[in-house]
Design a protein around this motif. Structure first.
Motif, PDB file in Angstrom:
ATOM      1  N   SER A 157     -10.070  -1.440   9.850  1.00  0.00           N
ATOM      2  CA  SER A 157     -10.819  -1.121   8.508  1.00  0.00           C
ATOM      3  C   SER A 157      -9.494  -1.243   7.662  1.00  0.00           C
ATOM      4  CB  SER A 157     -11.098   0.408   8.247  1.00  0.00           C
ATOM      5  OG  SER A 157     -11.517   0.951   7.294  1.00  0.00           O
ATOM      6  N   CYS A 158      -9.959  -1.775   6.407  1.00  0.00           N
ATOM      7  CA  CYS A 158      -9.077  -2.222   5.204  1.00  0.00           C
ATOM      8  C   CYS A 158     -10.025  -1.926   4.100  1.00  0.00           C
ATOM      9  CB  CYS A 158      -8.408  -3.687   5.371  1.00  0.00           C
ATOM     10  SG  CYS A 158      -7.519  -4.075   4.085  1.00  0.00           S
ATOM     11  N   VAL A 159      -9.879  -0.880   3.265  1.00  0.00           N
ATOM     12  CA  VAL A 159     -10.763  -0.274   2.424  1.00  0.00           C
ATOM     13  C   VAL A 159      -9.738  -0.359   1.031  1.00  0.00           C
ATOM     14  CG1 VAL A 159     -12.352   1.227   1.349  1.00  0.00           C
ATOM     15  CG2 VAL A 159     -12.200   0.822   3.918  1.00  0.00           C
ATOM     16  N   ARG A 160     -10.445  -1.069   0.016  1.00  0.00           N
ATOM     17  CA  ARG A 160      -9.833  -0.843  -1.196  1.00  0.00           C
ATOM     18  C   ARG A 160      -9.846   0.561  -1.847  1.00  0.00           C
ATOM     19  NH1 ARG A 160      -8.304  -4.951  -5.190  1.00  0.00           N
ATOM     20  NH2 ARG A 160      -7.279  -3.820  -6.744  1.00  0.00           N
ATOM     21  N   ASP A 161      -8.885   1.027  -2.248  1.00  0.00           N
ATOM     22  CA  ASP A 161      -8.704   2.396  -3.023  1.00  0.00           C
ATOM     23  C   ASP A 161      -7.904   2.177  -4.146  1.00  0.00           C
ATOM     24  OD1 ASP A 161      -9.082   5.135  -3.684  1.00  0.00           O
ATOM     25  OD2 ASP A 161      -7.480   5.689  -2.149  1.00  0.00           O
ATOM     26  N   GLY A 162      -8.444   1.981  -5.505  1.00  0.00           N
ATOM     27  CA  GLY A 162      -7.429   1.932  -6.641  1.00  0.00           C
ATOM     28  C   GLY A 162      -6.739   0.558  -6.395  1.00  0.00           C
ATOM     29  N   ASP A 163      -5.222   0.716  -6.495  1.00  0.00           N
ATOM     30  CA  ASP A 163      -4.530  -0.225  -6.436  1.00  0.00           C
ATOM     31  C   ASP A 163      -3.743  -0.613  -5.092  1.00  0.00           C
ATOM     32  OD1 ASP A 163      -4.664  -0.737  -9.239  1.00  0.00           O
ATOM     33  OD2 ASP A 163      -2.940   0.732  -9.538  1.00  0.00           O
ATOM     34  N   ASP A 164      -4.532   0.249  -4.078  1.00  0.00           N
ATOM     35  CA  ASP A 164      -4.010  -0.004  -2.558  1.00  0.00           C
ATOM     36  C   ASP A 164      -5.248  -0.347  -1.694  1.00  0.00           C
ATOM     37  OD1 ASP A 164      -1.680   0.924  -3.360  1.00  0.00           O
ATOM     38  OD2 ASP A 164      -1.996   3.074  -2.941  1.00  0.00           O
ATOM     39  N   TYR A 165      -4.721  -0.825  -0.649  1.00  0.00           N
ATOM     40  CA  TYR A 165      -5.543  -1.005   0.686  1.00  0.00           C
ATOM     41  C   TYR A 165      -5.300   0.180   1.540  1.00  0.00           C
ATOM     42  CZ  TYR A 165      -7.983  -5.477  -0.982  1.00  0.00           C
ATOM     43  OH  TYR A 165      -8.628  -6.259  -1.553  1.00  0.00           O
ATOM     44  N   VAL A 166      -6.260   0.624   2.070  1.00  0.00           N
ATOM     45  CA  VAL A 166      -6.004   1.807   3.194  1.00  0.00           C
ATOM     46  C   VAL A 166      -6.345   1.304   4.600  1.00  0.00           C
ATOM     47  CG1 VAL A 166      -6.460   4.140   3.920  1.00  0.00           C
ATOM     48  CG2 VAL A 166      -6.224   3.320   1.580  1.00  0.00           C
TER      49      VAL A 166
END
Length: 411
Positions: A157-166
């Motif tokens: 899983s690689c999910v965009r969260d604001g200016d980051d990926y988690v």
């Protein structure tokens, strides 16, 4: 179609310098280097072990024998892929060869990714020290819970969260990630939903190895060998945050990057495997002429003449196929080269395994023991039948290319 496997004159002299350094400076230190690994913490890179390898690297670099893998580039020697094949074969004759000349996997493939697809910041932060041989890297693709030979299954899983990926998930067989010098990972992740075309769901992202949330669970073992301090690690990512700018080319471009990376990597492995086969045959011949049983040299017993002859012929055939695949790569048409790369990816490990196994047989009990390099060579080459795609996947690609010549249907 004029197909040439000839080395240019200036590169013949260069190859001879590499061959000389391997025989006279690297090979004599192999046993001592391997013995040093088992002293103290096997996952450190210090003491005499580091002294040996860094000393050899410094000699190679000072002599200008460095980064040969940079084919068709103004940063290296401008070797063609065909020419590099001869260099890689020589480097394959010793376990230390590739790293001494800064031509080892997975760094070469990762450096190509940074060079082709990385930002200027990535090139400065990661490519530059990799080119200098100051750090190591790892490529994280395979996952424990999916059949990763079909890379559309990759599901970290690689999910965009604001200016980051988690990032959340697990990777294994992460070659090189055990090395304390490994400072950066290139990771294949899933960013798109199942509504997207299946080859647009995955992406590649650059992750510093010291990012919080990364946990190395264990080294994977190959027939009981953990390959310390390099290692093939099983890694867990738990809420690992990386800047959004670390994604390569943008979301959904993972397969495009993977094909650019894995093609050269596959053929480099095959070239080195041919070098390992050559060393096994050399050891086999020397053993056959030195050892006696039943009042005769081993060479004169049983079918050993035939075994040696078959090994020589199969190595020659594998080398020619490897050079042909390299030639197709040099023509710049990745699609045309692909079936040839798949062919040699099946053939080279198969031939090398056969030759190494015959050499083991000639050595008897010593051949399977720690007193011979053959046992370790066999385990390493056996992994090549799985690494960068298992045999069955490559045979499928070869068969599809063959069948397409005779039908308009989708195969």
């Amino acid at each position: 179609m004029n197909m040439s496997f000839v080395l240019r004159e200036e590169n013949r002299a260069l190859l001879e310098r590499v061959r000389d350094m391997i025989r006279n400076e690297i090979m004599p230190l192999e046993e001592e280097y391997q013995a040093e690994i088992n002293k103290g913490d096997r996952w450190q890179y210090t003491g005499r072990q580091a002294e040996i390898l860094e000393g050899l690297k410094a000699k190679a670099k000072a002599a200008g024998l460095w980064n040969f893998w940079l084919t068709d580039s103004d940063k290296g020697f401008g070797l063609t892929t065909v020419e590099y094949a001869y260099f890689a074969e020589e480097m394959g004759k010793t376990p230390l060869g590739a790293e001494v000349f800064n031509c080892s996997a997975p760094d070469t493939g990762n450096m190509e990714v940074f060079e082709r697809y990385g930002t200027e910041k990535m090139k400065e932060q990661w490519l530059k020290p990799l080119l200098e041989g100051e750090i190591r890297s790892a490529y994280l693709m395979t996952e424990p819970d999916v059949a990763s030979s079909d890379a559309t299954n990759i599901s970290m899983s690689c999910v965009r969260d604001g200016d980051d990926y988690v990032l959340n998930g697990e990777k294994w067989w992460s070659s090189g990630a055990g090395d304390p010098r490994c400072k950066v990972y290139i990771v294949m992740v899933k960013t798109g939903g199942d509504d997207l075309p299946k080859h647009k769901r995955q992406s590649m992202i650059v992750v510093p190895a010291d990012t919080p949330g990364i946990e190395i669970l264990r080294p994977m073992e190959v027939y009981g060998h953990d390959d310390a301090p390099h290692g093939h690690m099983h890694i867990r990512f738990t809420d690992v945050r990386v800047p959004a700018e670390n994604i390569l080319l943008g979301e959904g471009r993972g397969f495009e990057i993977a094909q650019g990376r894995l093609g050269p990597g596959r053929i480099h492995h095959c070239m080195r495997a041919i070098g390992q086969a050559e060393m096994a045959l050399e050891q086999m011949c020397k053993r056959a002429l030195q050892r006696e049983a039943f009042g005769k040299k081993l060479a004169q017993l049983g079918a050993n003449f035939d075994i040696i002859a078959e090994c020589r012929m199969e190595i020659e055939m594998a080398r020619l196929l490897c050079l042909k695949a390299a030639w197709y790569m040099d023509q710049g048409d990745a699609r045309a080269a692909a079936p040839w790369i798949s062919q040699i990816k099946v053939v080279a490990p198969r031939v090398a395994l056969k030759v190494i196994d015959e050499a083991v047989q000639m050595f008897g009990g010593q051949g399977v023991s720690q007193d011979s390099p053959l046992a370790t060579a066999w385990t390493h080459v056996r992994t090549l039948r799985l690494a960068d795609g298992p045999d069955a996947v490559h045979r499928r690609q070869v068969a599809r290319a063959e069948l397409k010549k005779h039908t308009q249907e989708k195969i």
